[in-house]
Design an enzyme around this catalytic site. Structure first.
Site, PDB file in Angstrom:
ATOM      1  N   HIS A 455       0.713  -1.196   0.000  1.00  0.00           N
ATOM      2  CA  HIS A 455       0.106  -0.104  -0.018  1.00  0.00           C
ATOM      3  C   HIS A 455       0.783   1.221  -0.052  1.00  0.00           C
ATOM      4  O   HIS A 455       0.810   2.209  -0.769  1.00  0.00           O
ATOM      5  CB  HIS A 455      -0.854   0.215   1.202  1.00  0.00           C
ATOM      6  CG  HIS A 455      -1.984   1.223   1.587  1.00  0.00           C
ATOM      7  ND1 HIS A 455      -3.099   1.254   1.060  1.00  0.00           N
ATOM      8  CD2 HIS A 455      -1.511   2.344   1.907  1.00  0.00           C
ATOM      9  CE1 HIS A 455      -3.786   2.570   1.244  1.00  0.00           C
ATOM     10  NE2 HIS A 455      -2.659   3.159   1.770  1.00  0.00           N
ATOM     11  N   GLU A 456       1.906   1.494   1.025  1.00  0.00           N
ATOM     12  CA  GLU A 456       2.481   2.503   1.072  1.00  0.00           C
ATOM     13  C   GLU A 456       3.521   2.778   0.037  1.00  0.00           C
ATOM     14  O   GLU A 456       3.644   3.719  -0.597  1.00  0.00           O
ATOM     15  CB  GLU A 456       3.417   2.672   2.105  1.00  0.00           C
ATOM     16  CG  GLU A 456       2.603   2.394   3.803  1.00  0.00           C
ATOM     17  CD  GLU A 456       1.606   3.579   3.816  1.00  0.00           C
ATOM     18  OE1 GLU A 456       1.907   4.773   3.188  1.00  0.00           O
ATOM     19  OE2 GLU A 456       0.570   3.381   4.311  1.00  0.00           O
ATOM     20  N   HIS A 459       1.706   4.327  -3.010  1.00  0.00           N
ATOM     21  CA  HIS A 459       1.967   6.045  -2.808  1.00  0.00           C
ATOM     22  C   HIS A 459       3.524   6.629  -3.222  1.00  0.00           C
ATOM     23  O   HIS A 459       3.370   7.464  -3.882  1.00  0.00           O
ATOM     24  CB  HIS A 459       1.944   6.543  -1.121  1.00  0.00           C
ATOM     25  CG  HIS A 459       0.418   6.461  -0.459  1.00  0.00           C
ATOM     26  ND1 HIS A 459      -0.590   7.028  -1.077  1.00  0.00           N
ATOM     27  CD2 HIS A 459      -0.027   5.927   0.464  1.00  0.00           C
ATOM     28  CE1 HIS A 459      -1.836   6.914  -0.748  1.00  0.00           C
ATOM     29  NE2 HIS A 459      -1.336   6.169   0.382  1.00  0.00           N
ATOM     30  N   HIS A 462       3.567   6.484  -6.860  1.00  0.00           N
ATOM     31  CA  HIS A 462       2.735   7.629  -7.589  1.00  0.00           C
ATOM     32  C   HIS A 462       3.372   8.840  -7.492  1.00  0.00           C
ATOM     33  O   HIS A 462       3.622   9.470  -8.552  1.00  0.00           O
ATOM     34  CB  HIS A 462       1.548   7.931  -6.698  1.00  0.00           C
ATOM     35  CG  HIS A 462       0.378   8.832  -7.151  1.00  0.00           C
ATOM     36  ND1 HIS A 462      -0.645   9.048  -6.218  1.00  0.00           N
ATOM     37  CD2 HIS A 462       0.401   9.452  -8.374  1.00  0.00           C
ATOM     38  CE1 HIS A 462      -1.449   9.957  -7.374  1.00  0.00           C
ATOM     39  NE2 HIS A 462      -0.669   9.957  -8.237  1.00  0.00           N
TER      40      HIS A 462
END
Length: 673
Positions: A455-456, A459, A462
C-alpha cells in the site's frame, strides 16, 4: 500557496541464514538490504545533513534552512507581483511554493520521526514558522492580484497549456479559501484562525499518538510484558487488537481509549475553529470547503454514497455471521510469515515494478548524517530509459518514540526547474513499524504487514512515476479521494498468486507459498468484509458529522449516536475513540476517501489487471492515464481515461459490494481438507 502536507549498490552477499536445502537462492541486493542489519561504515569524509541538506547536520540548522527559504520567498513574491501576467507568473508561484514546501514538508516529517527530541522540537518550530508565513501569503492582496490579472485576461488565459491553467486555478483556490476576498479586518481574523489551527492540529496529532498510563498494580502481572514500562506505570500505546488474549485486548482498549480532558478540549476547539473559518470565507461548513476539487465535490454526495453503501450491506451481516470459524483459523498469520521475509517482499516489489513500468529499486548507502536512524534504508528508483526518477527512504523498523502508523511523506516534490534546466527529483519517506531481523531469521511479515508495505509503496510510486511540470501538483498532491487509488490498487497485487509466486518463498527452505494458502487469504477477507466496510462507513460518517453544522453535544455523544446508527456495536462507556482518530488532521472531512478510492481501485483492477497483473502495456497505460498527472488533471477525468467511462455513485457502491461475494467452492474444498 500551501506548504504541502501531502508525507551505492551493495555487493551481493550470501544469505545470512543457513539454508536447509541447496536450491535456496541468495537474495538480490535490494533483498539483502532489507533482510539484514545494515553494515556500519566509518565515514570520515562523507558528511552531510538530513536528506543530504547540509544545514540539517544539527537541530539549529532548521532555523538556517527556514530563513534561507524565507529570503528566497521575499524575492519571489516581489517578482510575482511585478512581472507581466503569463506562464512566468504561474512558474514563479510554483517556485515560491516549492521553496516553502521543501522546508515545511521535511520538518513535518522530522517532527514526528526523529529519535532526538531536540530535532523534533526544532522541526516543529519550523513547521509553525513556515505555516504562519504561508497563511499570510494566502491573504496577500497584491500577490493575489497578480494571479487574478492572469486568470481574468481571456487572451492570456487561452495561451496557457492545460496543466499551467489548472495550477493557476488551484493557487487561486488557496487564496479564496483563505479569505482573500474579505475586508482587512476579516482577513486578519482568517489568518489568526489559520495560525491557531496550526497549533491545534499539531497538539491533537501528538496527543492522539501519546500512550496512556496506568499503575502496574492495576494490571495482572503476567500482562506487563506486553506494554511499555515507566517507573511504577505501564504505557499502553495501542489496542493490541491482534492479540489472542481476551483480557489483554480489553485492558488495552479501555486504557488506550480512556478520555483525556485536555485532548478532548483540543478537538472541540479544533472543530469549532474549522467551522468558523469555513463560514468566514463563504462555505456552509468545513466539509463543503474541504471537498471542493475532489471526486465527490460535496458532503451531500459523500453522505449519499455512504448511505447507499450502508443500505446495500444491510443484509450481509446476517450472512457473514454464519460463516464457520474454521475458515478464519486457516489463515493464522504465523503460517504465512516464513514465506514473507521483508527482503523477499522488496524483491517482489522490484520485480513487479520492473514488469509493469520498467523501473528498478536499487539500494544505496546513505552518507553519514543523511538519515535519522541507522535502520533507515535508501532506495534509488531507476527507469530503464529515463534514468533516475527519485529516492525513497524506508523507515521500516520499530523504535521507541516512533508513531505506530504506516505513512508516506513527501519530502521534496518533482518539478521542472526552468532556472536550472533540469528536473527536480522527488524524495519520499515510507514509514512502517516492523520487527527487527534477528540472528536466526530475517524480518518476517504477516499478510497484513505485507499488504501495508505494498500500500505505502503504491503512494511512493505515485510520487516517483509522475513527471509533473509543477511541484504544486506532484505525485500524491492531488484530490484526497484520488490519492489513495494507487496505494489501494497495490493491495490487489499483494494478494494475487501470480504476483506472490514470484517472491513468496520460505526463508529457510526456499519452498514457494502454496497457491491454496493465497486463495484462502483472499477469501478470508470476505468473511467479515461487510462488517469491516461498515466500520469504515461509520468512521467516514463520523468525520462528516464532525465537520458539518455544529451540534450542541460533545464529540463523544456524536460518536455514540453514529456508532449505533452506522455500525451497530454498542459504545463502551468511559472511552473516547475519536481522540485516537488522527486522520481528523490530514483527512478532515475526507476520511470517506478510503472507501471511494477502494471502489475506483477495484474497478481498475477488475477491468485492467485481473486478466494479467504483469501486463506491461496496461502498466504503461495506468502510468500515462493516472500516475503521471499527480493533481494536474481533474481526478474524475483520470479515472475516466483509465476505465474509458465515467463511473457513477451506484458504480462505486456496486464495486465495493461485489467484492464481498464469497467463493463457496474454495471454502468447502478448503474445509474438507
Amino acid at each position: 500557496m500551501s506548504a504541502c502536507k501531502r508525507l551505492v549498490c551493495l555487493i551481493k552477499p550470501r544469505s545470512l541464514w543457513a539454508p536447509t536445502r541447496r536450491n535456496v537462492s541468495t537474495w538480490s541486493p535490494v533483498g539483502t538490504a532489507f533482510n539484514a542489519r545494515p553494515l556500519k561504515r566509518q565515514d570520515f569524509f562523507e558528511k552531510t545533513g538530513l536528506f543530504g541538506v547540509p544545514e540539517l547536520s544539527s537541530p539549529a540548522g532548521f532555523q538556517v534552512a527556514a530563513q534561507t527559504a524565507l529570503r528566497k520567498t521575499e524575492s519571489l513574491v516581489e517578482r510575482a507581483c511585478s512581472s507581466p501576467a503569463g506562464v512566468g507568473t504561474v512558474e514563479c508561484f510554483d517556485q515560491l511554493s516549492d521553496e516553502l514546501c521543501k522546508v515545511a514538508d521535511l520538518a513535518d516529517f522530522i517532527k514526528v520521526a526523529h529519535p532526538d527530541p531536540e530535532y523534533r522540537e526544532a522541526a516543529e518550530k519550523t513547521c509553525v514558522e513556515i505555516g504562519t508565513v504561508v497563511e499570510k501569503l494566502n491573504t496577500n492582496v497584491e500577490l493575489c492580484q497578480s494571479l487574478k490579472k492572469l486568470l481574468d485576461d481571456p487572451k492570456t488565459l487561452a495561451q496557457l497549456d492545460p496543466d499551467t491553467r489548472r495550477v493557476a486555478e488551484l493557487f487561486m483556490f488557496d487564496f479564496e479559501i483563505s479569505g482573500i476576498h474579505l475586508d482587512e479586518k476579516l482577513r486578519k481574523e482568517a489568518v489568526g484562525l489559520h495560525v491557531k489551527l496550526l497549533d491545534l492540529n499539531n497538539e491533537f496529532l501528538i496527543g492522539s499518538h501519546t500512550p496512556n498510563r496506568i499503575a502496574k498494580s492495576a494490571i495482572p502481572q503476567h500482562l506487563h510484558m506486553h506494554f511499555g514500562s515507566e517507573g511504577s506505570f505501564i504505557q499502553v500505546g495501542g489496542l493490541h487488537a491482534d492479540s489472542p488474549d481476551d483480557l489483554l485486548r480489553e485492558i488495552a482498549y479501555r486504557v488506550y481509549l480512556y478520555p483525556n480532558a485536555d485532548l478532548m478540549d483540543c478537538l472541540e476547539e479544533l472543530l469549532k475553529c474549522r467551522y468558523k473559518l469555513a463560514k468566514l470565507v463563504g462555505y456552509k461548513s468545513y466539509g463543503h470547503r474541504a471537498l471542493k476539487g475532489t471526486m465527490a465535490k460535496s458532503p451531500e454526495t459523500v453522505m449519499s454514497f455512504l448511505q447507499l453503501l450502508t443500505d446495500k450491506l444491510s443484509d450481509r451481516y446476517f450472512h457473514s455471521n454464519f460463516v464457520p470459524l474454521l475458515f478464519v483459523f486457516n489463515i493464522e498469520p504465523s503460517l504465512y510469515s516464513p514465506y514473507l521475509s521483508l527482503g523477499g517482499c522488496m524483491e517482489g516489489l522490484n520485480s513487479l515494478f520492473s514488469q509493469l513500468y520498467g523501473v528498478s529499486l536499487m539500494s544505496e548507502h546513505p552518507s553519514a548524517g543523511e538519515v535519522w536512524s541507522e535502520d533507515v534504508r535508501k532506495l534509488a528508483v531507476v527507469h530503464e530509459t529515463e534514468g533516475l526518477l527519485g529516492h525513497i527512504y524506508c523507515d521500516f523498523f520499530q523504535r521507541s518514540d516512533k508513531p505506530h502508523q504506516d505513512c508516506h511523506f513527501t519530502i521534496r516534490g518533482g518539478r521542472w526547474c526552468k532556472e536550472a534546466g533540469r528536473y527536480q527529483l522527488p524524495v519520499v519517506v515510507l514509514m512502517l513499524s516492523l520487527p527487527h531481523p534477528t540472528k536466526s531469521a530475517p524480518t518476517l511479515l504477516t499478510p497484513g504487514m505485507m499488504e501495508n508495505l505494498f500500500h505505502e509503496m503504491g503512494h511512493a510510486m505515485h510520487s516517483m512515476l509522475g513527471r509533473t511540470r509543477y511541484q504544486h501538483v506532484t505525485g500524491t498532491r492531488c484530490a484526497t479521494d484520488f490519492a489513495e487509488v494507487p496505494s489501494i490498487l497495490m493491495e490487489y497485487f499483494a494478494t494475487d498468486y501470480r504476483v506472490l509466486s514470484q517472491f513468496a518463498r520460505h526463508y529457510q527452505t526456499g519452498q514457494p507459498l502454496p497457491e491454496t494458502m493465497v486463495t484462502r487469504l483472499s477469501e478470508s477477507k470476505k468473511v467479515c468484509g461487510a462488517a469491516d466496510t461498515q466500520l469504515q462507513i461509520f468512521y467516514a460518517v463520523l468525520d462528516q458529522i464532525y465537520h458539518g453544522k455544529p451540534q450542541n453535544r460533545s464529540t463523544t455523544e456524536i460518536l455514540k449516536d453514529m456508532q449505533q446508527k452506522f455500525y451497530g456495536l454498542p459504545y463502551t462507556p468511559n472511552t473516547a475513540w475519536q481522540l485516537r482518530f488522527s486522520h481528523l488532521i490530514g483527512y478532515g472531512a475526507k476520511y470517506y476517501s478510503y472507501l471511494m478510492s477502494r471502489a475506483v481501485a477495484s474497478m481498475v483492477w477488475k477491468q485492467c489487471f485481473i486478466q494479467d497483473p504483469l501486463n506491461r502495456d496496461m502498466g504503461e497505460r495506468y502510468r500515462r492515464e493516472m500516475l503521471a498527472h499527480g493533481g494536474a488533471k481533474e481526478p474524475m477525468l483520470m479515472v475516466e481515461g483509465m476505465l474509458q467511462r465515467r463511473p457513477s455513485t451506484e458504480d462505486f457502491v456496486e464495486a465495493l459490494v461485489s467484492e464481498l461475494d464469497p467463493n463457496f467452492d474454495t471454502f468447502i474444498m478448503d474445509s474438507e481438507s
